[in-house]
Design a protein around this motif. Structure first.
Motif, PDB file in Angstrom:
ATOM      1  N   SER A 294       0.822  -1.255  -0.034  1.00 47.16           N
ATOM      2  CA  SER A 294       0.054  -0.104  -0.164  1.00 47.16           C
ATOM      3  C   SER A 294       0.724   1.358   0.080  1.00 47.16           C
ATOM      4  O   SER A 294       0.372   2.309  -0.537  1.00 47.16           O
ATOM      5  CB  SER A 294      -0.734  -0.195   1.065  1.00 47.16           C
ATOM      6  N   GLU A 295       2.072   1.174   0.444  1.00 50.90           N
ATOM      7  CA  GLU A 295       2.910   2.204   0.613  1.00 50.90           C
ATOM      8  C   GLU A 295       4.439   2.039   0.505  1.00 50.90           C
ATOM      9  O   GLU A 295       4.724   0.983   0.807  1.00 50.90           O
ATOM     10  CB  GLU A 295       2.671   3.118   1.921  1.00 50.90           C
ATOM     11  N   ARG A 296       5.056   2.760  -0.247  1.00 53.93           N
ATOM     12  CA  ARG A 296       6.577   2.861  -0.438  1.00 53.93           C
ATOM     13  C   ARG A 296       7.215   3.893   0.342  1.00 53.93           C
ATOM     14  O   ARG A 296       7.079   4.878  -0.361  1.00 53.93           O
ATOM     15  CB  ARG A 296       6.773   2.290  -1.856  1.00 53.93           C
ATOM     16  N   VAL A 297       7.835   3.810   1.132  1.00 56.33           N
ATOM     17  CA  VAL A 297       8.677   4.861   2.027  1.00 56.33           C
ATOM     18  C   VAL A 297      10.059   4.827   1.863  1.00 56.33           C
ATOM     19  O   VAL A 297      10.677   3.709   1.873  1.00 56.33           O
ATOM     20  CB  VAL A 297       7.839   5.152   3.292  1.00 56.33           C
ATOM     21  N   ALA A 305       6.666   4.150  10.036  1.00 52.49           N
ATOM     22  CA  ALA A 305       6.060   3.005   9.412  1.00 52.49           C
ATOM     23  C   ALA A 305       5.874   1.830  10.227  1.00 52.49           C
ATOM     24  O   ALA A 305       4.577   1.411  10.263  1.00 52.49           O
ATOM     25  CB  ALA A 305       6.636   2.307   8.126  1.00 52.49           C
ATOM     26  N   SER A 314      -2.452   0.883   9.008  1.00 56.29           N
ATOM     27  CA  SER A 314      -2.326   0.373   7.536  1.00 56.29           C
ATOM     28  C   SER A 314      -2.993  -0.569   6.865  1.00 56.29           C
ATOM     29  O   SER A 314      -3.800  -1.126   7.692  1.00 56.29           O
ATOM     30  CB  SER A 314      -0.667   0.196   7.407  1.00 56.29           C
ATOM     31  N   ILE A 318       3.574  -2.160   4.176  1.00 56.57           N
ATOM     32  CA  ILE A 318       4.321  -0.951   3.967  1.00 56.57           C
ATOM     33  C   ILE A 318       5.788  -1.232   3.723  1.00 56.57           C
ATOM     34  O   ILE A 318       6.369  -2.182   4.408  1.00 56.57           O
ATOM     35  CB  ILE A 318       4.309  -0.010   5.080  1.00 56.57           C
TER      36      ILE A 318
END
Length: 323
Positions: A294-297, A305, A314, A318
């Motif tokens: 869902s997320e790339r940080v 995260a 979340s 992640i």
């Protein structure tokens, strides 16, 4: 190298510190130095930072239990692998160590973030559904926390096995996520009693298999909607409440309570872990499973995260990407 360090135990946002001058780990016999390409954030990361996980590396340590990396030197240089890093040198760093015997080729069909997220969650779901519960095509599978990391894996693997999947989530956004994963029925536990929903959907029969990484009320409710000869697989206790099963209830309703600690298979049956990876790689190549990232940080955002995953804030996974 840059690496997150934990020098005292506590909440991730308070005790994780990003250091700029940490020495690269030195590989020992049978180990590989890898450049971390992506690290998937897991609930156990927070437990480890708090000192509540079954694995307790010595302080200071770098958290992060799952990665996709590229072998940095030696005859296998350039190979893209996934696996669990050798602690105390965890995945939230620019470099980490992998045991050569337990590192697997990253599936070509998945990018770095997706490949990093394939290992723990999908292996856990695979062993829970197939090795422990013996899920069969046509059965009804109830998945709790179905929009989370391991729950989303169970939804996809349940569908791939030919089961009817009922997904339980908390909130409208997570309900949309579970529906997009392919669940046949999605129940928002904040809006509807999942026990009644399962009974209605199965004409009163109940779920044949329950996948429970939550514990607490999720487990208790599951015992009220489990089918005759059903199987409840206990995977974790994200709710923070460890249930105390009433074994007389399991007796009179004729259901089975199964525990799963996936990490033990690496010691007791490593060939089964390798076989499961082969199956998962094939399913990824077919498009039947794809980790929900869902997320790339950035590496700098790793502590936040971990905090959000620990707080249930979340969906899916992640991924922390090396900068």
């Amino acid at each position: 190298m840059r690496a997150w360090q934990v020098r005292e135990l506590g909440e991730p946002a308070e005790v994780m510190r990003l250091a700029e001058d940490v020495a690269r780990p030195e590989p020992g016999p049978g180990q590989l130095l890898v450049r971390v390409r992506a690290a998937a954030v897991n609930f156990p990361d927070a437990l480890m930072v708090r000192g509540q996980y079954q694995v307790r590396p010595p302080l200071p340590f770098t958290p992060g239990v799952e990665l996709c990396g590229e072998v940095a030197d030696g005859p296998r240089r350039g190979e893209r692998l996934i696996g669990n890093p050798v602690l105390p040198h965890g995945a939230f760093a620019e470099y980490a160590l992998l045991d050569a015997a337990t590192a697997f080729p990253a599936p070509p069909a998945l990018d770095d973030a997706e490949a990093a997220a394939l290992h723990i969650g999908y292996q856990t779901a695979w062993f829970a559904l197939h090795r422990r519960a013996g899920l069969r095509a046509g059965e009804t599978l109830l998945v709790h926390a179905a929009a989370g990391g391991v729950g989303s894996a169970a939804v996809q693997l349940g569908r791939a096995a030919g089961a009817r999947v009922i997904a339980v989530v908390g909130g409208a956004d997570k309900a949309r996520t579970a529906a997009a994963l392919g669940a046949d029925l999605v129940v928002d536990r904040r809006a509807r009693d999942f026990v009644a929903a399962v009974k209605e959907a199965t004409d009163g029969r109940g779920a044949d298999v329950v996948f429970d990484p939550v514990g607490g009320d999720a487990y208790t409710g599951s015992t009220k909607c489990i089918a005759f000869e059903g199987r409840i697989v206990v995977v974790g206790f994200a709710a923070g409440q460890v249930p105390t099963p009433a074994l007389n209830h399991a007796l009179v309703k004729n259901y089975t309570i199964l525990g799963l600690h996936w990490g033990l298979y690496n010691t007791h049956d490593p060939l089964a872990v390798r076989a499961a990876h082969h199956e998962l790689t094939g399913l990824a190549e077919q498009g039947a499973v794809r980790p929900l990232v869902s997320e790339r940080v950035s590496l700098a955002a790793a502590a936040d995260a971990v905090r959000r995953v620990a707080g249930g804030l979340s969906t899916g996974r992640i991924a922390v990407l090396a900068d």
